[in-house]
Design a protein around this motif. Structure first.
Motif, PDB file in Angstrom:
ATOM      1  N   THR A  61       7.596  12.278   9.422  1.00  0.00           N
ATOM      2  CA  THR A  61       6.152  12.482   9.500  1.00  0.00           C
ATOM      3  C   THR A  61       5.778  13.897   9.049  1.00  0.00           C
ATOM      4  OG1 THR A  61       5.976  13.450  11.725  1.00  0.00           O
ATOM      5  CG2 THR A  61       6.269  11.042  11.581  1.00  0.00           C
ATOM      6  N   PRO A  62       4.494  14.154   8.809  1.00  0.00           N
ATOM      7  CA  PRO A  62       4.058  15.501   8.421  1.00  0.00           C
ATOM      8  C   PRO A  62       4.253  16.548   9.518  1.00  0.00           C
ATOM      9  CG  PRO A  62       2.426  13.870   7.785  1.00  0.00           C
ATOM     10  CD  PRO A  62       3.408  13.177   8.669  1.00  0.00           C
ATOM     11  N   VAL A  63       4.463  16.114  10.752  1.00  0.00           N
ATOM     12  CA  VAL A  63       4.745  17.054  11.840  1.00  0.00           C
ATOM     13  C   VAL A  63       6.234  17.372  11.814  1.00  0.00           C
ATOM     14  CG1 VAL A  63       4.692  17.441  14.325  1.00  0.00           C
ATOM     15  CG2 VAL A  63       2.860  16.123  13.228  1.00  0.00           C
ATOM     16  N   HIS A  64       6.586  18.598  11.587  1.00  0.00           N
ATOM     17  CA  HIS A  64       7.996  18.987  11.510  1.00  0.00           C
ATOM     18  C   HIS A  64       8.698  18.686  12.836  1.00  0.00           C
ATOM     19  CE1 HIS A  64       7.389  20.906   7.673  1.00  0.00           C
ATOM     20  NE2 HIS A  64       6.428  21.660   8.164  1.00  0.00           N
ATOM     21  N   GLY A  65       9.822  17.985  12.734  1.00  0.00           N
ATOM     22  CA  GLY A  65      10.594  17.659  13.924  1.00  0.00           C
ATOM     23  C   GLY A  65      10.180  16.364  14.604  1.00  0.00           C
ATOM     24  N   LEU A  66       9.118  15.709  14.125  1.00  0.00           N
ATOM     25  CA  LEU A  66       8.654  14.455  14.718  1.00  0.00           C
ATOM     26  C   LEU A  66       8.953  13.297  13.773  1.00  0.00           C
ATOM     27  CD1 LEU A  66       7.142  12.760  16.832  1.00  0.00           C
ATOM     28  CD2 LEU A  66       4.995  13.427  15.711  1.00  0.00           C
ATOM     29  N   PHE A  67       9.656  12.291  14.302  1.00  0.00           N
ATOM     30  CA  PHE A  67      10.049  11.138  13.502  1.00  0.00           C
ATOM     31  C   PHE A  67       9.570   9.856  14.192  1.00  0.00           C
ATOM     32  CE2 PHE A  67      12.963  14.546  12.644  1.00  0.00           C
ATOM     33  CZ  PHE A  67      13.171  14.486  11.277  1.00  0.00           C
ATOM     34  N   LEU A  68       9.300   8.839  13.372  1.00  0.00           N
ATOM     35  CA  LEU A  68       8.945   7.514  13.874  1.00  0.00           C
ATOM     36  C   LEU A  68      10.137   6.580  13.725  1.00  0.00           C
ATOM     37  CD1 LEU A  68       5.415   6.967  12.253  1.00  0.00           C
ATOM     38  CD2 LEU A  68       5.918   7.833  14.552  1.00  0.00           C
TER      39      LEU A  68
ATOM     40  N   SER B 270       7.890   1.229  11.673  1.00  0.00           N
ATOM     41  CA  SER B 270       8.168   2.116  10.568  1.00  0.00           C
ATOM     42  C   SER B 270       8.606   1.318   9.347  1.00  0.00           C
ATOM     43  CB  SER B 270       9.278   3.107  10.950  1.00  0.00           C
ATOM     44  OG  SER B 270       8.882   3.856  12.092  1.00  0.00           O
ATOM     45  N   VAL B 271       8.399   1.892   8.189  1.00  0.00           N
ATOM     46  CA  VAL B 271       8.717   1.191   6.944  1.00  0.00           C
ATOM     47  C   VAL B 271       9.683   2.059   6.135  1.00  0.00           C
ATOM     48  CG1 VAL B 271       7.792   0.235   4.809  1.00  0.00           C
ATOM     49  CG2 VAL B 271       6.468   0.064   6.912  1.00  0.00           C
ATOM     50  N   VAL B 272      10.807   1.465   5.751  1.00  0.00           N
ATOM     51  CA  VAL B 272      11.778   2.186   4.945  1.00  0.00           C
ATOM     52  C   VAL B 272      12.186   1.311   3.770  1.00  0.00           C
ATOM     53  CG1 VAL B 272      13.977   3.402   4.898  1.00  0.00           C
ATOM     54  CG2 VAL B 272      12.673   3.326   7.023  1.00  0.00           C
TER      55      VAL B 272
ATOM     56  N   SER C 194       0.819  -1.208   0.000  1.00  0.00           N
ATOM     57  CA  SER C 194       0.000   0.000   0.000  1.00  0.00           C
ATOM     58  C   SER C 194       0.858   1.265   0.000  1.00  0.00           C
ATOM     59  CB  SER C 194      -0.918   0.008   1.233  1.00  0.00           C
ATOM     60  OG  SER C 194      -1.506   1.278   1.423  1.00  0.00           O
ATOM     61  N   ASP C 195       0.678   2.105  -0.997  1.00  0.00           N
ATOM     62  CA  ASP C 195       1.378   3.389  -1.036  1.00  0.00           C
ATOM     63  C   ASP C 195       0.969   4.261   0.147  1.00  0.00           C
ATOM     64  OD1 ASP C 195       2.735   2.739  -3.322  1.00  0.00           O
ATOM     65  OD2 ASP C 195       1.351   3.756  -4.678  1.00  0.00           O
ATOM     66  N   GLU C 196      -0.305   4.201   0.532  1.00  0.00           N
ATOM     67  CA  GLU C 196      -0.788   5.004   1.643  1.00  0.00           C
ATOM     68  C   GLU C 196      -0.092   4.611   2.946  1.00  0.00           C
ATOM     69  OE1 GLU C 196      -3.170   7.600   4.052  1.00  0.00           O
ATOM     70  OE2 GLU C 196      -2.609   7.572   1.934  1.00  0.00           O
ATOM     71  N   LEU C 197       0.019   3.297   3.197  1.00  0.00           N
ATOM     72  CA  LEU C 197       0.690   2.847   4.423  1.00  0.00           C
ATOM     73  C   LEU C 197       2.181   3.176   4.387  1.00  0.00           C
ATOM     74  CD1 LEU C 197      -1.012  -0.587   5.190  1.00  0.00           C
ATOM     75  CD2 LEU C 197      -1.171   1.530   6.504  1.00  0.00           C
ATOM     76  N   TRP C 198       2.788   3.028   3.218  1.00  0.00           N
ATOM     77  CA  TRP C 198       4.205   3.385   3.107  1.00  0.00           C
ATOM     78  C   TRP C 198       4.402   4.843   3.500  1.00  0.00           C
ATOM     79  CZ3 TRP C 198       6.610   7.127   0.105  1.00  0.00           C
ATOM     80  CH2 TRP C 198       8.016   7.089   0.113  1.00  0.00           C
ATOM     81  N   HIS C 199       3.515   5.695   3.032  1.00  0.00           N
ATOM     82  CA  HIS C 199       3.610   7.123   3.338  1.00  0.00           C
ATOM     83  C   HIS C 199       3.392   7.377   4.830  1.00  0.00           C
ATOM     84  CE1 HIS C 199       3.186  11.452   2.921  1.00  0.00           C
ATOM     85  NE2 HIS C 199       1.995  11.384   3.488  1.00  0.00           N
ATOM     86  N   ARG C 200       2.385   6.736   5.404  1.00  0.00           N
ATOM     87  CA  ARG C 200       2.051   6.999   6.809  1.00  0.00           C
ATOM     88  C   ARG C 200       3.084   6.440   7.775  1.00  0.00           C
ATOM     89  NH1 ARG C 200      -0.788  11.326   6.372  1.00  0.00           N
ATOM     90  NH2 ARG C 200      -2.596  11.088   5.016  1.00  0.00           N
TER      91      ARG C 200
END
Length: 257
Positions: A239-246, A251-253, A228-234
């Motif tokens: 993340t879309p929050v600047h400064g916040l990382f998973l 997480s998927v890389v 899923s492209d959507e899950l890969w993105h999420r």
């Protein structure tokens, strides 16, 4: 500075969508320009980041993939060294493929998840102290794990951990008997060597690891996790929050072709 046993209650973000503060359950606030969250997507965006932020940035608080299955696990203490008990540095896997179901593993799994206690269970038996090569100890540790659904124990989820009801303890006793039966089937020589048994359920995982619905490996791993492209993105570390990382296994890389 390192804080231990410091439960986080929320993350504060600016109107521009940048994280700037970690708020502890005690009320103490830590100012920080970068936050790396290892508690998984559902905890991060479903609990810690406030709804107004996720709404503003178009971040779903839940995903199409839910929590994984949990475990019932028996931690068993055994009298005797690995050599005395005839144990080797290996795991033993037990699958519900029997003569009764025509050695059909999938039929056995379906039956187990429909009627877990009376059915044959998919299980793993391992000996952590043998793997650690703890040759100085006169005791051996063992773990017996079977897959388990949170819903089987959900009636007791609101009871206080450590002092749950007699009904919950009785349910755990049934699972303990089941797991020891599996252990003795593979290792009959251990039957008279058990010193103690401590049993955990998906409710234990949910409480001690704050894992939604006691998921033992975080989010489930259906094929959609990898297609899923959507899950890969999420699930991307950025993340879309600047400064916040998973981070961590949720997480998927990978490179997109």
């Amino acid at each position: 500075r390192v804080l231990v046993r410091a439960e986080v209650s929320s993350l504060k973000c600016s109107r521009a969508g940048r994280v700037h503060t970690v708020v502890l359950s005690s009320g103490y606030e830590l100012r920080c320009p970068v936050v790396i969250s290892s508690v998984g997507y559902l905890n991060t965006f479903g609990k810690l980041v406030k709804p107004d932020v996720t709404s503003q940035l178009g971040i779903p608080r839940e995903l199409s993939v839910g929590p994984s299955c949990g475990f019932v696990m028996a931690n068993v203490g055994l009298r005797g060294t690995a050599e005395e008990l005839g144990l080797q540095n290996s795991n033993w896997w037990y699958q519900p493929a029997t003569a009764q179901n025509g050695f059909d593993l999938f039929a056995g799994l379906r039956k187990y998840f429909e009627e877990p206690l009376p059915s044959e269970a998919p299980a793993m038996v391992t000996f952590p102290s043998v793997k650690a090569r703890d040759v100085c100890s006169e005791t051996t540790t063992c773990q017996v794990l079977v897959m388990a659904e949170h819903r089987w124990f959900a009636a007791h989820k609101d009871e206080p951990p450590g002092s749950r009801s007699e009904a919950y303890l009785a349910l755990k006793a049934q699972w303990e008997e089941k797991l020891l039966k599996i252990l003795f089937e593979g290792y009959p020589q251990l039957r008279d060597r058990v010193d103690f048994v401590d049993l955990s359920t998906p409710l234990s995982i949910e409480h001690y690891l704050s894992s939604p619905e006691g998921g033992a490996i975080g989010l489930d791993f259906p094929p959609e996790r990898f297609t899923s492209d959507e899950l890969w993105h999420r699930l991307h570390p950025r993340t879309p929050v600047h400064g916040l990382f998973l981070t961590d296994r949720k997480s998927v890389v990978w490179e997109r072709g």
